[in-house]
Design an enzyme around this catalytic site. Sequence first.
Site, PDB file in Angstrom:
ATOM      1  N   GLY A  47       0.817  -1.205   0.000  1.00  0.00           N
ATOM      2  CA  GLY A  47       0.000   0.000   0.000  1.00  0.00           C
ATOM      3  C   GLY A  47       0.847   1.249   0.000  1.00  0.00           C
ATOM      4  O   GLY A  47       0.495   2.257  -0.629  1.00  0.00           O
ATOM      5  N   THR A  48       1.989   1.202   0.683  1.00  0.00           N
ATOM      6  CA  THR A  48       2.889   2.357   0.706  1.00  0.00           C
ATOM      7  C   THR A  48       3.407   2.671  -0.688  1.00  0.00           C
ATOM      8  O   THR A  48       3.435   3.835  -1.105  1.00  0.00           O
ATOM      9  CB  THR A  48       4.063   2.083   1.667  1.00  0.00           C
ATOM     10  OG1 THR A  48       3.557   2.007   3.003  1.00  0.00           O
ATOM     11  CG2 THR A  48       5.102   3.185   1.584  1.00  0.00           C
ATOM     12  N   GLN A  71      -7.520   1.476   5.029  1.00  0.00           N
ATOM     13  CA  GLN A  71      -8.203   0.972   6.215  1.00  0.00           C
ATOM     14  C   GLN A  71      -9.650   0.581   5.976  1.00  0.00           C
ATOM     15  O   GLN A  71     -10.223  -0.164   6.772  1.00  0.00           O
ATOM     16  CB  GLN A  71      -8.139   2.018   7.332  1.00  0.00           C
ATOM     17  CG  GLN A  71      -6.799   2.097   8.036  1.00  0.00           C
ATOM     18  CD  GLN A  71      -6.416   0.810   8.745  1.00  0.00           C
ATOM     19  OE1 GLN A  71      -7.266  -0.007   9.116  1.00  0.00           O
ATOM     20  NE2 GLN A  71      -5.127   0.608   8.935  1.00  0.00           N
ATOM     21  N   SER A  95      -4.347  -1.685   0.349  1.00  0.00           N
ATOM     22  CA  SER A  95      -3.332  -2.648   0.776  1.00  0.00           C
ATOM     23  C   SER A  95      -3.995  -3.951   1.183  1.00  0.00           C
ATOM     24  O   SER A  95      -4.862  -3.972   2.061  1.00  0.00           O
ATOM     25  CB  SER A  95      -2.543  -2.067   1.959  1.00  0.00           C
ATOM     26  OG  SER A  95      -1.478  -2.912   2.318  1.00  0.00           O
ATOM     27  N   ALA A  96      -3.573  -5.055   0.574  1.00  0.00           N
ATOM     28  CA  ALA A  96      -4.272  -6.331   0.746  1.00  0.00           C
ATOM     29  C   ALA A  96      -4.185  -6.886   2.158  1.00  0.00           C
ATOM     30  O   ALA A  96      -5.131  -7.517   2.642  1.00  0.00           O
ATOM     31  CB  ALA A  96      -3.729  -7.360  -0.244  1.00  0.00           C
ATOM     32  N   HIS A  97      -3.079  -6.686   2.850  1.00  0.00           N
ATOM     33  CA  HIS A  97      -2.966  -7.307   4.177  1.00  0.00           C
ATOM     34  C   HIS A  97      -3.874  -6.645   5.202  1.00  0.00           C
ATOM     35  O   HIS A  97      -4.060  -7.180   6.301  1.00  0.00           O
ATOM     36  CB  HIS A  97      -1.511  -7.318   4.654  1.00  0.00           C
ATOM     37  CG  HIS A  97      -0.954  -5.967   5.008  1.00  0.00           C
ATOM     38  ND1 HIS A  97      -0.973  -5.476   6.280  1.00  0.00           N
ATOM     39  CD2 HIS A  97      -0.339  -5.036   4.253  1.00  0.00           C
ATOM     40  CE1 HIS A  97      -0.395  -4.292   6.311  1.00  0.00           C
ATOM     41  NE2 HIS A  97      -0.004  -3.994   5.094  1.00  0.00           N
ATOM     42  N   CYS A 152       3.520   2.804  12.120  1.00  0.00           N
ATOM     43  CA  CYS A 152       4.620   3.199  11.248  1.00  0.00           C
ATOM     44  C   CYS A 152       5.643   4.056  11.979  1.00  0.00           C
ATOM     45  O   CYS A 152       6.745   4.259  11.489  1.00  0.00           O
ATOM     46  CB  CYS A 152       4.088   3.981  10.046  1.00  0.00           C
ATOM     47  SG  CYS A 152       2.930   3.047   9.055  1.00  0.00           S
TER      48      CYS A 152
END
Length: 377
Positions: free
Chosen positions: A69-70, A178, A195-197, A321
Amino acid sequence: MPYLDAASTEPLHPAARDALLAAIDAGWADPARLYGTARRAQMLLEQARTEVAEVLGARPDEVSFTSSGTQAVHLGVLGALRGRQRAGRHLVTGAVEHSSVLHAAEVHERDGGTVETVGVDRTGRVEAAAFAEAVSRPGTALACLQTANHEVGTLQPVAEATEACLAAGVPLLVDAAQSAGRLPIPGGWSVLAASAHKWGGPAGVGVLAIRKGTRWRSPYPQDERERRRVPGFENVPAIVAAAAALRARVVEEAAEGPRLSALVDRIRAEVPRLVPDVEVIGDPVRRLPHVVTFSCLFVEGEALLTELDRAGFAVSSGSSCTASTLRPSHVLEAMGVLTHGNVRVSLPRGVTDDDIDRFLGVLPDVVRRIRSSLGVQ
């Protein structure tokens, strides 16, 4: 150990595990080649792209897969700014955006661009009128706004921001990390990152969606992969698993979302009753269904997390983060709330009432022991 840090990463969904194991055997070949095993990998990749695009409200050819995602945020922000250099070099962001947005903004400033940061109220919501005023300034090339805050769960005014950006002719980048898989994706965005996770897919898969007609130029050297947007070999098995998890999560959320939201309501009500000098943070109503954050006066967040870990609970403090830097959270600072003694509880699928009972039973004594060790009665 009850795992209560789903906002950082959701445990792998069973549907993702099954899809990953199957795709390891069927999708290992290079999808850019022409022989049979490669064509099979390409079919799996494009099917996954179609499934993800449907959930995001995008066309399949608008969706690319990244390594995180970053990376999706960095490519989205810097690529959109590069593509709109003739329109201007002014970037607008909210004060509580994810650090990936803020770091991309720092790069933009070092390269001679300008950045305007719009403040938030005490719940962590960006001030919509101030955001609209900022994007209307001449020379604004891009605006960025998350769907929901990653630390406190507050939903952001994406609909109002979209209207303001459309009126000003400014593209809007939406960070949906999110909320994807948990809440419907707001329309009107020009660039979207996810972001998949966060939704139960494997780590190492991000999503970058760019609407047709949005000017965008890659800040990286050109590569033939992923429509020349993302360099490097696609991890087809992981992408297939990510799509399977997202599809399953959307189906489950009709029942699971309200259940988790009720557990969060319980935590929001019980923690201040059980523990003195606690501030529950974030909007109590317009929020993500699974996130609750509170701060305990006279307690350091790191000590609180360590003691809760010893008691068998995995939670986080402030921003995952920035936690390793021991700096106060920029989100909490922008909100004007307590920045120390902070705990973020984020509920994964399948968490039980008993898990929450145990957490609420352990927390008061943990806080009392830490305060006592510091001489606080």
